[in-house]
Design a protein around this motif. Structure first.
Motif, PDB file in Angstrom:
ATOM      1  N   PHE A 177       1.089  -0.988  -0.279  1.00 10.99           N
ATOM      2  CA  PHE A 177       0.315  -0.054   0.399  1.00 10.99           C
ATOM      3  C   PHE A 177       0.914   0.989   0.145  1.00 10.99           C
ATOM      4  O   PHE A 177       1.248   2.520   0.451  1.00 10.99           O
ATOM      5  CB  PHE A 177      -1.067  -0.403   1.388  1.00 10.99           C
ATOM      6  CG  PHE A 177      -1.781  -1.099   0.918  1.00 10.99           C
ATOM      7  CD1 PHE A 177      -2.811  -1.099   0.318  1.00 10.99           C
ATOM      8  CD2 PHE A 177      -1.798  -2.497   2.093  1.00 10.99           C
ATOM      9  CE1 PHE A 177      -3.152  -2.839   0.397  1.00 10.99           C
ATOM     10  CE2 PHE A 177      -2.294  -3.068   2.147  1.00 10.99           C
ATOM     11  CZ  PHE A 177      -4.223  -3.500   1.520  1.00 10.99           C
ATOM     12  N   HIS A 178       2.063   1.220  -0.753  1.00  5.99           N
ATOM     13  CA  HIS A 178       3.262   2.259  -1.430  1.00  5.99           C
ATOM     14  C   HIS A 178       2.178   3.225  -1.820  1.00  5.99           C
ATOM     15  O   HIS A 178       1.171   2.996  -2.001  1.00  5.99           O
ATOM     16  CB  HIS A 178       4.223   1.776  -1.771  1.00  5.99           C
ATOM     17  CG  HIS A 178       5.172   2.750  -1.415  1.00  5.99           C
ATOM     18  ND1 HIS A 178       5.469   4.107  -2.962  1.00  5.99           N
ATOM     19  CD2 HIS A 178       5.576   3.450  -0.822  1.00  5.99           C
ATOM     20  CE1 HIS A 178       5.746   4.505  -3.183  1.00  5.99           C
ATOM     21  NE2 HIS A 178       6.930   4.615  -1.586  1.00  5.99           N
ATOM     22  N   ASP A 179       2.600   4.504  -1.958  1.00  5.61           N
ATOM     23  CA  ASP A 179       1.698   6.151  -2.474  1.00  5.61           C
ATOM     24  C   ASP A 179       1.668   5.304  -4.147  1.00  5.61           C
ATOM     25  O   ASP A 179       1.083   6.370  -4.292  1.00  5.61           O
ATOM     26  CB  ASP A 179       1.904   6.685  -1.437  1.00  5.61           C
ATOM     27  CG  ASP A 179       3.036   7.958  -2.357  1.00  5.61           C
ATOM     28  OD1 ASP A 179       4.444   6.793  -2.773  1.00  5.61           O
ATOM     29  OD2 ASP A 179       3.450   8.732  -2.826  1.00  5.61           O
ATOM     30  N   THR A 180       2.704   4.532  -4.438  1.00  9.59           N
ATOM     31  CA  THR A 180       2.773   4.208  -5.898  1.00  9.59           C
ATOM     32  C   THR A 180       1.417   3.166  -6.540  1.00  9.59           C
ATOM     33  O   THR A 180       1.518   3.034  -7.741  1.00  9.59           O
ATOM     34  CB  THR A 180       4.035   3.985  -6.534  1.00  9.59           C
ATOM     35  OG1 THR A 180       4.585   2.924  -5.578  1.00  9.59           O
ATOM     36  CG2 THR A 180       4.939   5.050  -6.265  1.00  9.59           C
ATOM     37  N   GLY A 186       0.169   5.619   2.021  1.00  6.40           N
ATOM     38  CA  GLY A 186       1.519   6.291   2.265  1.00  6.40           C
ATOM     39  C   GLY A 186       2.583   5.309   1.790  1.00  6.40           C
ATOM     40  O   GLY A 186       2.871   4.751   1.604  1.00  6.40           O
ATOM     41  N   GLU A 187       2.442   3.697   3.581  1.00  7.78           N
ATOM     42  CA  GLU A 187       3.726   3.168   3.504  1.00  7.78           C
ATOM     43  C   GLU A 187       2.683   1.931   4.048  1.00  7.78           C
ATOM     44  O   GLU A 187       2.005   2.046   5.465  1.00  7.78           O
ATOM     45  CB  GLU A 187       5.022   3.208   4.127  1.00  7.78           C
ATOM     46  CG  GLU A 187       5.827   4.514   4.187  1.00  7.78           C
ATOM     47  CD  GLU A 187       7.065   3.847   2.815  1.00  7.78           C
ATOM     48  OE1 GLU A 187       7.150   2.996   2.192  1.00  7.78           O
ATOM     49  OE2 GLU A 187       7.353   4.454   2.278  1.00  7.78           O
ATOM     50  N   GLY A 188       2.465   1.115   3.786  1.00  8.66           N
ATOM     51  CA  GLY A 188       1.720  -0.596   4.090  1.00  8.66           C
ATOM     52  C   GLY A 188       1.523  -1.355   3.645  1.00  8.66           C
ATOM     53  O   GLY A 188       2.189  -1.679   2.538  1.00  8.66           O
ATOM     54  N   GLY A 189       1.503  -1.997   3.634  1.00 14.65           N
ATOM     55  CA  GLY A 189       1.169  -3.791   3.482  1.00 14.65           C
ATOM     56  C   GLY A 189       0.428  -5.026   4.099  1.00 14.65           C
ATOM     57  O   GLY A 189       0.281  -4.859   4.737  1.00 14.65           O
TER      58      GLY A 189
END
Ligand SMILES: *Cc1c(COP(=O)(O)O)cnc(C)c1O
Length: 372
Positions: A177-180, A186-189
């Motif tokens: 779940f990075h912002d790209t 934002g940052e996540g996974g």
């Protein structure tokens, strides 16, 4: 300038963040984390979804969970992101790369068996651009050779292979779940667990090696240190942000596909470039729209031309086996017929939720103009 990426914002993020703030529970595994995990368990049909601080962390957790030891070998592809290699290299393993297919740029499943040795522990298929690797062949090889499969589905959320969601097919799967990525905080996974026998230990490793999760469920009356582990938890603030996006996943996926298809139709008559190929049995999530130029020189010229015309285009990846650390920690099994040459031709065009069809048309016109 049309930027290459703009992170997704749906509009409900602030509202949910305020709910977390007023609840005074900012830590992990609160209401929004539960909503996101439940979404993955129903929508992606995995047995258990654990949110993590990034996909990189989810891959590290997978490597710990599979007890990867120094000397072990992991089979994957060199055309990919550093984390799918590093997570296993951190445990002392060697990455063994095989070549990619030219249609999907995914692992060439016919090259895997020749790379298996008595040290091989796992196969890590990376679903490039959210298009599935040939999972039937990969799972069959894993069964025959007693290997585990970790799907790097960082790009593959909402995509399917033979109607099965990516991330739900291997023993383990990972999301980013990075912002790209298509959905972000934002940052996540997340680590997706499809093998029941791995669930309980995964919860322990993620909670610093303690059985706190059991305690929270009321199954034991105090918790303690029972295994190795670290903190692979996602804060409730991030989960709330993420929930605002997952609850609109269908709408977002549809719009991305609309943009992707517009690119495809617009550029399909241009003979100078090659377009992505989606196998019949795969549905994809329009994570990336790429084209393939003739060679690296032409790609460089096209990127400059687009930049002069206010369009930001980029490329990736430098093959991992040719990178400084790759030389130390990896080896390539068989010939690199396609990995390097394909990586040198690939060019990514802007694709994000707030991009419009008019902008896609404009970008395509520039590309066509470059080729005259
Ligand atoms: C983005 C990505 C990752 C890493 O994701 P993070 O959440 O940034 O750690 C891993 N693998 C692939 C294929 C990716 O595209």
């Amino acid at each position: 300038m049309i930027l290459f990426n703009q992170p997704l914002i749906t509009g409900n993020e602030l509202k949910y963040l305020e709910e977390v703030i007023s609840s005074k529970k900012l830590g992990s595994d609160g209401i929004f984390t539960q909503k996101c995990s439940a979404w993955m368990e129903t929508k992606i049909r995995c047995k258990k979804a654990l949110l993590t601080p990034s996909c990189t962390h989810a891959l590290e957790l997978a490597a710990l969970l599979l007890d990867i030891q120094p000397g072990d070998e992991i089979i994957s592809t060199s055309f990919g992101f550093v984390s799918s290699a590093n997570a296993f290299v951190l445990r002392g393993a060697t990455m063994v790369f095989v070549d990619i297919r030219t249609d999907t740029l995914n692992i060439d499943e016919s090259k895997i068996e020749a790379a298996i040795t008595d040290k091989t522990k796992a196969i890590v298929p990376v679903h490039y651009a959210g298009v599935g690797c040939d999972m039937n062949v990969i799972m069959e090889l894993a069964r025959n050779h007693n290997l585990k499969v970790v799907e790097d589905a960082a790009q593959g959320i909402m995509s399917t292979y033979n109607s099965q969601p990516l991330g739900s097919i291997g023993h383990l799967g990972t999301f980013s779940f990075h912002d790209t990525k298509n959905y972000t905080c934002g940052e996540g996974g997340a680590l997706l667990i499809n093998d029941d026998s791995l669930i309980e230990r995964a919860e322990i490793l993620r909670e610093k090696g303690t059985n706190r999760k059991k305690f929270l469920r009321g199954e034991i009356d105090k918790y303690s240190w029972v295994d190795i582990g670290s903190s692979y938890l996602l804060s409730e603030l991030n989960s709330a942000f993420l929930w605002a996006q997952l609850e609109e996943s269908e709408k977002i996926n549809e719009h991305r596909l609309l943009l992707w298809n517009r690119y495809y139709e617009n550029l399909s008559r241009l003979n100078d470039i090659e377009l992505p190929i989606i196998p019949q049995n795969c549905s994809h999530n329009a994570h990336i729209f790429y084209i393939k130029t003739k060679n690296i020189e032409e790609r460089g010229q096209l990127i400059s031309y687009l930049k002069e015309n206010e369009v930001q285009a980029v490329f990736h990846y430098i093959p991992l086996h040719s990178a400084e650390a790759g030389v130390k920690f990896t080896r390539f099994n068989g010939a690199d017929e396609h990995t390097t040459t394909e990586s040198e031709r690939l060019l990514r065009l802007p694709l994000y939720y707030s991009l419009t069809l008019d902008e896609v048309d404009l970008i395509c016109n520039k590309v066509k103009k470059y080729y005259g």
